[in-house]
Design an enzyme around this catalytic site. Structure first.
Site, PDB file in Angstrom:
ATOM      1  N   MET A 101       0.845  -1.197   0.000  1.00 62.31           N
ATOM      2  CA  MET A 101       0.000   0.000   0.000  1.00 62.31           C
ATOM      3  C   MET A 101       0.878   1.244   0.000  1.00 62.31           C
ATOM      4  SD  MET A 101      -2.826  -1.030   2.908  1.00 62.31           S
ATOM      5  CE  MET A 101      -1.595  -1.467   4.137  1.00 62.31           C
ATOM      6  N   GLY A 189       1.271   4.198   4.547  1.00 64.45           N
ATOM      7  CA  GLY A 189       2.045   3.346   3.656  1.00 64.45           C
ATOM      8  C   GLY A 189       2.573   2.092   4.339  1.00 64.45           C
ATOM      9  N   SER A 190       2.331   0.929   3.773  1.00 63.67           N
ATOM     10  CA  SER A 190       2.673  -0.296   4.479  1.00 63.67           C
ATOM     11  C   SER A 190       2.425  -1.515   3.595  1.00 63.67           C
ATOM     12  CB  SER A 190       1.839  -0.395   5.757  1.00 63.67           C
ATOM     13  OG  SER A 190       0.511   0.018   5.505  1.00 63.67           O
ATOM     14  N   ARG A 191       2.249  -2.668   4.237  1.00 61.56           N
ATOM     15  CA  ARG A 191       2.084  -3.903   3.477  1.00 61.56           C
ATOM     16  C   ARG A 191       1.279  -4.923   4.281  1.00 61.56           C
ATOM     17  NH1 ARG A 191       7.500  -7.056   1.787  1.00 61.56           N
ATOM     18  NH2 ARG A 191       6.824  -9.136   2.364  1.00 61.56           N
TER      19      ARG A 191
END
Length: 232
Positions: A101, A189-191
């Site tokens: 993301m 923002g990440s995963r």
């Protein structure tokens, strides 16, 4: 027609964003008092903050056995990997699908499939770029194990990134979840990693754009082999 147009842009906001939007709005008022052009910059930043914390309604497929994407973003990795040891799911590799993301994606996380949460495990770590392979092992993360109706398990891991410094998880052990139900979010923002049960192949490709709660990631009943694709 005007109302329909507005509804395209104005989405519900996750409650986690309320305090941030309020802070941005107050700062914007102060900036207007200092110098009007600064105030308009503040307006833009406040709108961006609201947009970041948006929580749109998603239409989730309800057929039994479908696994949907837990996050908006792009499929960045598909590979065999052992699920986080803290979940106690054993040493056998499972197919891992990673959805990255960026800061413009909706950051609300949703359950990939219905079941009961059997474990929730937070582990502190680094804040490397979440798109990197080693982010799954080195970064701060929060992992969930979900037991399905047939006894199989699936793992979902929230991973912090270079900018993301706040993982929010709203479920605990024993919580029942529906497919596509909201369970948390990651700020800025990440995963998300999904570990599929043995023998289940992903129905998505590297680089594919995902919509949380809607895009079908895998099907427990499908004999279809792993899909391949190309950007066009």
């Amino acid at each position: 027609m005007a109302i329909d147009l507005l509804s395209t842009f104005i989405k519900p906001m996750h409650r986690e964003g309320t305090k941030f939007v309020a802070i941005f709005a107050v700062v914007t008022l102060v900036l207007f008092l200092i110098w009007e052009p600064l105030g308009w910059i503040g307006v833009g930043l406040t709108v961006w903050c609201y947009y970041f914390f948006r929580d749109p309604v998603r239409v989730t497929p309800t057929r039994e056995g479908l696994i949907v994407s837990p996050a908006d973003g792009v499929v960045s990795l598909i590979e065999p990997a052992v699920p986080p040891a803290e979940l106690g799911m054993g040493p056998a590799p499972m197919t891992r699908v990673s959805v990255f993301m960026n800061v413009f994606d909706c950051h609300v996380n949703r359950a990939p499939i219905g079941g009961t949460v059997t474990a929730v495990a937070y582990r502190p770590g680094k804040f490397l770029n979440a798109s990197l392979d080693k982010a799954s092992e080195d970064n701060e993360r929060n992992a969930l194990a979900i037991r399905l109706a047939d006894g199989r398990q699936i793992a979902v891991v929230q991973i912090a990134g270079l900018v993301a410094r706040r993982i929010l998880c709203e479920v605990r052990e024993g919580t029942p979840l529906l497919t596509g139900e909201r369970f948390g979010m990651i700020r800025f923002g990440s995963r998300l990693d999904v570990y599929l049960p043995e023998g289940v192949q992903p129905l998505v490709c590297l680089g594919q754009v995902m919509t949380s709660g809607e895009t079908v990631l895998a099907d427990l009943a499908s004999p279809e082999a792993r899909r391949t694709g190309a950007a066009r």
